[in-house]
Enzyme design. Structure first.
Site, PDB file in Angstrom:
ATOM      1  N   ALA A 170       0.817  -1.223   0.000  1.00 15.22           N
ATOM      2  CA  ALA A 170       0.000   0.000   0.000  1.00 15.22           C
ATOM      3  C   ALA A 170       0.853   1.278   0.000  1.00 15.22           C
ATOM      4  CB  ALA A 170      -0.921  -0.018   1.219  1.00 15.22           C
ATOM      5  N   PHE A 172       1.194   5.684   0.855  1.00 21.95           N
ATOM      6  CA  PHE A 172       0.994   6.472   2.070  1.00 21.95           C
ATOM      7  C   PHE A 172      -0.295   7.288   2.051  1.00 21.95           C
ATOM      8  CE2 PHE A 172       2.700   9.891  -0.585  1.00 21.95           C
ATOM      9  CZ  PHE A 172       1.955  10.983  -0.156  1.00 21.95           C
ATOM     10  N   LYS A 196       1.749  -5.263   3.378  1.00 20.74           N
ATOM     11  CA  LYS A 196       2.839  -4.333   3.717  1.00 20.74           C
ATOM     12  C   LYS A 196       2.313  -2.920   3.523  1.00 20.74           C
ATOM     13  CE  LYS A 196       6.010  -2.086   1.780  1.00 20.74           C
ATOM     14  NZ  LYS A 196       5.984  -0.892   2.655  1.00 20.74           N
ATOM     15  N   GLU A 199       5.471   2.482   4.796  1.00 20.30           N
ATOM     16  CA  GLU A 199       6.357   2.706   5.959  1.00 20.30           C
ATOM     17  C   GLU A 199       6.183   4.122   6.506  1.00 20.30           C
ATOM     18  OE1 GLU A 199       7.143   2.285   2.860  1.00 20.30           O
ATOM     19  OE2 GLU A 199       8.611   3.764   2.193  1.00 20.30           O
ATOM     20  N   SER A 249       3.341   4.423  -6.633  1.00 24.83           N
ATOM     21  CA  SER A 249       3.906   5.213  -7.738  1.00 24.83           C
ATOM     22  C   SER A 249       4.226   4.339  -8.949  1.00 24.83           C
ATOM     23  CB  SER A 249       5.182   5.896  -7.247  1.00 24.83           C
ATOM     24  OG  SER A 249       6.128   4.892  -6.911  1.00 24.83           O
ATOM     25  N   CYS A 304      -4.652  10.094  -5.741  1.00 29.54           N
ATOM     26  CA  CYS A 304      -4.387   9.652  -7.123  1.00 29.54           C
ATOM     27  C   CYS A 304      -5.496  10.146  -8.042  1.00 29.54           C
ATOM     28  CB  CYS A 304      -4.271   8.145  -7.184  1.00 29.54           C
ATOM     29  SG  CYS A 304      -5.816   7.347  -6.836  1.00 29.54           S
ATOM     30  N   GLU A 404       3.546  13.628 -12.601  1.00 26.50           N
ATOM     31  CA  GLU A 404       2.539  13.754 -11.542  1.00 26.50           C
ATOM     32  C   GLU A 404       3.140  14.632 -10.434  1.00 26.50           C
ATOM     33  OE1 GLU A 404       1.886  10.204  -9.168  1.00 26.50           O
ATOM     34  OE2 GLU A 404      -0.238  10.658  -9.030  1.00 26.50           O
TER      35      GLU A 404
END
Ligand code: NAD
Length: 519
Positions: A170, A172, A196, A199, A249, A304, A404
């Site tokens: 995943a 952030f 996961k 972080e 990303s 997004c 982006e």
């Protein structure tokens, strides 16, 4: 309060003195239904984006810990895949209720770790909750197909079976919603899971694990590991992981897709975007401007589906002064302040990257209509704040158009006609979302038919489909075949078995044949 405060009591002759020290908490792993401390020596500091204070430390899981997570998922799969869909449904009903009751608590954690405003963070949880609600319908969703009497006394039926251990990686920007796109659907289909989270903000995901336990999920159904590239590569390479859901990303998404597929896994990879909004002169001016502002600057542009690029058709280029005027009224600051509209971006590095892209636009000939670069928020001077920024006279060859930005920056182009606007959008490599603002049904229909994006809004600036549909970004925004949530996710997390059966009295006159049966 595990890890938070260490207290020492000193006797100083005739009185006791209490010394307390703030100790930065560590994020735990979640393996086999238990929160466990990592034995790693590598830790990632997690900063509050509004202050840049370190508020947590996230482990880079060791190889052994990651192996334990997969082994637990593999072991639990043996019994979980045999549970009835009604049993899984019951857990989902409970889970839905628990999340609803803890929505504010989850949102608070998201605001502290990610920076978005509290009301926006509640929306983050709510859109994930809707996927859990969709999962409550799993008995119907898993139903297969039947056709009886395909030939004399022969019937065919198909049904869906789980695939095994699955994994989710995943980003952030939606710390609750995106993990909730993944593990609840995988689990109700009969799979087990290793997640996961990012972080940068794993807190909400860890709380969701606690709640899943409370809802009755058996140990090992979902496990959480932490880390960065090594953890991702571990998932891509592990032979016991059958499918990977990735959101993030382009660079990481393409890597996960390629490496996962090479290893024979099913992969769905949602990546970056450049979502264009097109404004036609017949659109309702006030509503369109309000919607564009919310969609461009909400969540500090870190969605997004942020409407980051505007194409002003014909005379709507005269709407810019009103757009500027309203945008500069947005309040920037700490997301926990209920009056704030726009929080910080995730890190100083992200801020620098965004500032560089704004400058590149100016250097390449764009003009800055609203400049949010030099903003200071009193009391939060060290936060990663950028105010709403509007670049005009942007051209498709500019770097700020091609990349982006993922920050509170709206770039504006102009077009003479709707056709020209559609040509611009279709020439852009991304295909996540787009929106048209109009009151003309014929233009709306033309746009819907001709624009090459997966998610289209007509007077809806962020057309993220509800969980009963699927999230259908396309072209450069997606790699894979089957999308997240909705029916497509049920297909992603299952395989189909088709059974052809003949039941009749045995005819002793039957002859053998070596020809291909034609039924
Ligand atoms: P990111 O790619 O940096 O991180 C996503 C995940 O990949 C994290 O778990 C991270 O640890 C891991 N990762 C990062 N770099 C890696 C690498 N080089 N190799 C292997 N793993 C790596 O993305 P982010 O910054 O967390 O999220 C923002 C991006 O996600 C934006 O581009 C945004 O458009 C995209 N996004 C897309 C969707 C969608 O549905 N299309 C939804 C949300 C976010």
């Amino acid at each position: 309060i595990d890890n938070f405060i260490s207290c020492t009591l000193h006797f100083t002759g005739n009185s006791f003195k209490l010394n307390s020290t703030f100790v930065i908490p560590n994020t735990k792993l979640f393996i086999n239904g238990k929160f466990v401390s990592s034995q790693t020596e590598e830790w990632i500091d997690l900063h509050n984006p509004s202050t840049n204070e370190v508020i947590n430390r996230v482990p880079k899981s060791t190889k052994t810990e990651m192996e334990d997570a997969v082994s637990s998922a593999k072991e639990t799969y043996k019994s979980w895949c045999k549970t009835s869909p009604l049993h899984r449904q019951k857990i989902m009903f409970k889970y839905q209720n628990i999340i609803k009751n803890n929505l504010e608590k989850l949102a608070k954690t998201i605001t502290e770790e990610q920076g978005k405003t509290l009301s926006d963070a509640e929306g983050d949880v709510f859109r994930g909750l809707q996927v859990v609600e969709y999962c409550c319908n799993i008995p119907s969703l898993l139903m297969g197909e039947t056709l009886s009497n395909v030939t004399k006394d022969m019937d065919i039926h198909s049904y869906r079976v789980p695939i095994g251990v699955t994994a989710g990686i995943a980003p952030f920007n939606f710390p609750a919603m995106i993990p909730l796109w993944m593990f609840p659907v995988a689990a109700v289909c009969g799979n087990t899971c290793v997640i996961k989270p990012s972080e940068k903000d794993p807190g909400a995901c860890m709380m969701l694990m606690e709640m899943f336990n409370e809802a009755g999920a058996p140990p090992g159904l979902v496990n959480v590991i932490h880390g960065t590239n090594d953890a991702v590569n571990f998932i891509c390479d592990h032979p016991d992981i059958k499918a990977i859901s990735f959101v993030g990303s382009d660079i990481a998404g393409k890597h996960v897709y390629e490496r996962g597929c090479k290893n024979g896994k099913r992969v769905q990879s949602n990546m970056g975007a450049k979502n264009h909004g097109v404004v036609l002169p017949d659109a309702n001016k006030v509503r369109s401007i309000n919607q564009i502002i919310g969609a461009a600057f909400g969540a500090a542009g870190q969605r997004c589906m942020a409407l980051s690029t505007l194409i002003l058709v014909g005379e709507t280029k005269n709407w810019l002064s009103e757009l500027k005027e309203k945008s500069q009224k947005l309040k920037i600051g700490y997301g926990g302040d209920p009056n704030v509209d726009v929080g910080p971006v995730i890190s100083p590095q992200a801020k620098q990257r965004i500032l560089k892209l704004i400058q590149s636009g100016i250097d390449e000939g764009a003009s800055i209509l609203l400049d949010g670069r030099n903003i200071t928020v009193p009391g939060y001077e060290d936060g990663n704040f950028i105010g709403p920024t509007i670049l005009i006279n942007v051209q498709p060859h500019m770097q700020c158009y091609k990349e982006e930005i993922f920050g509170p920056v709206l770039i504006c182009l102009t077009a003479d006609t709707l056709d020209e606007a559609i040509t611009i959008i279709n020439a852009n490599p991304y295909g996540n979302g787009t929106a048209l603002f109009t009151t003309n049904g014929a233009y709306a229909r033309k746009f819907t038919n001709e624009v090459d994006c997966g998610q289209i809004g007509i007077n809806v600036p962020i057309p993220v489909p509800l969980s009963i549909f699927s999230f259908t970004g396309s072209r450069g925004s997606f790699q894979g075949d089957l999308h997240f949530y909705g029916k497509q996710a049920i297909c992603f997390y299952t395989e189909t078995k088709t059974v052809t059966q003949l039941w009749n009295e045995i005819d002793t006159e039957e002859e053998n044949t070596t020809s291909m049966p034609t039924i």
